[in-house]
Design a protein around this motif. Structure first.
Motif, PDB file in Angstrom:
ATOM      1  N   THR A  15     -22.872  17.369  -7.864  1.00  6.38           N
ATOM      2  CA  THR A  15     -23.362  18.710  -7.490  1.00  6.38           C
ATOM      3  C   THR A  15     -22.457  19.403  -6.466  1.00  6.38           C
ATOM      4  O   THR A  15     -22.489  20.621  -6.356  1.00  6.38           O
ATOM      5  N   LYS A  26     -17.040  15.050 -13.138  1.00  7.42           N
ATOM      6  CA  LYS A  26     -16.040  15.179 -12.065  1.00  7.42           C
ATOM      7  C   LYS A  26     -14.931  14.143 -12.222  1.00  7.42           C
ATOM      8  O   LYS A  26     -13.804  14.371 -11.818  1.00  7.42           O
ATOM      9  N   GLN A 103     -26.686   4.744 -16.873  1.00  4.72           N
ATOM     10  CA  GLN A 103     -27.754   4.784 -15.866  1.00  4.72           C
ATOM     11  C   GLN A 103     -28.691   5.896 -16.336  1.00  4.72           C
ATOM     12  O   GLN A 103     -28.306   7.062 -16.352  1.00  4.72           O
ATOM     13  N   GLY A 108     -29.376   6.552  -7.556  1.00  6.72           N
ATOM     14  CA  GLY A 108     -28.567   6.144  -6.410  1.00  6.72           C
ATOM     15  C   GLY A 108     -27.494   5.131  -6.766  1.00  6.72           C
ATOM     16  O   GLY A 108     -27.543   4.491  -7.824  1.00  6.72           O
TER      17      GLY A 108
END
Ligand code: UTP
Length: 293
Positions: A15, A26, A103, A108
């Motif tokens: 983000t 990214k 995931q 996290g």
């Protein structure tokens, strides 16, 4: 103790790099001519790692595609005799044995690392964060692996950061062992100034033993409501030896815009082709303009 496997958690939402990361992971943003994730895989391979697991998510299949063959493109490159380009696209697919696990919820970093349990089994393993890129003579994860194997301990990569910056990292409680190696006694995630142990920050590289999985199973969400790897490692260092390696090299957090731009400039200077001279002239010209104001 022999480290043969590596895990790259790369399932974060990115983000801090929006809007660029709305549809492009990214890890796939280019630093000069290669995506960020390729530098990380190259670091692992140069350190003797054979098997690599990327923890990914449903929005990041561009990463799996990148490490696959591209028959149509390769045929075209062969027909047009572009053999250097052919070699560069083939190499990305043949660099290592790459595995993937998703995931399913972004809970996290600790949760992401826990997805690697089946892949890792009972072996010690390396962890390289998917947005932390290193520029170094000797691969940084290789420096950690060497020290971990020598001391029979798990390991974290560290460097001193400024007292103002430590609240953005995990702070380590350490005592010297030898050279660049310290013993880890405790750590805390994103400490307030009064809570920090030292200005030694954990910077994106780890060697962990498989004991971490049982610990992460019982680690509740911590800072930011996420399962923090630091909380799990805090328990790990209380029950088995852990060292910190003050590694040689420069680390860039490409998950934020400033770090990404700094890395781009540093790698662009490595690229050559007059970029260094251009940048020197450019900065001199800007400085003259500013002085004239
Ligand atoms: P970061 O906090 O740097 O990544 O996580 P992020 O969550 O993408 O950051 P924002 O959204 O810009 O704030 C550190 C590492 O842990 C991975 C990330 O991909 C990055 O490599 N991660 C984080 C996961 O794999 N899963 C998670 O649930 C969270």
């Amino acid at each position: 103790m022999k480290v043969r496997k590596a895990v790259i958690p790369a399932a974060g939402l990115g983000t801090r790099m929006l809007p660029a990361t709305k549809t492009v992971p990214k890890e796939m943003l280019p630093l000069v001519d290669k995506p960020v994730i390729q530098y990380i895989i190259e670091e692992a391979v140069a350190s003797g790692i054979e098997d690599i697991l990327i923890v990914t998510n449903r929005a990041k299949s561009a990463m799996d595609d990148y490490f696959d063959y591209t028959p149509e493109l390769e045929d075209r490159l062969i027909r047009s005799e572009k053999f250097a380009e052919l070699e560069s696209v083939r190499r990305t697919a043949d660099m290592a044995n790459i595995f993937y696990v998703r995931q399913k919820e972004t809970l996290g970093l600790g949760h992401a690392v826990n997805r690697a349990r089946r892949f890792v089994g009972d072996e010690p393993f390396a962890v390289l964060l998917g947005d932390d890129v290193m520029m170094s003579q000797k691969p940084v994860i290789g420096q950690l692996i060497e020290a971990a194997e020598k001391h029979g301990a798990s390991a974290v990569g560290t460097q001193l950061v400024s007292p103002d910056a430590i609240s953005r990292y995990s702070s380590l409680k350490v005592t010297p062992i030898e050279g660049r190696v310290m013993r880890v006694h405790d750590m805390n995630e994103k400490p307030r100034p009064a809570e920090k142990f030292s200005d030694y920050a954990i910077l994106g590289r780890y060697v962990l033993t498989s004991e971490i999985f049982g610990i992460l199973d019982n680690t509740p969400p911590g800072h930011g409501g996420e399962v923090q790897l630091t909380d799990g490692m805090r328990k790990l260092c209380a029950v088995s030896p852990m060292i910190a390696v003050d590694f040689e090299g420069r680390r860039y957090d490409t998950g934020n815009l400033k770090g990404f731009l700094e890395a781009t400039i540093d790698f662009a200077l490595e690229y050559g082709d007059g970029v260094g001279e251009w940048l020197t002239d450019f900065i001199a010209e800007k400085a003259r303009l500013l002085a004239g104001k």
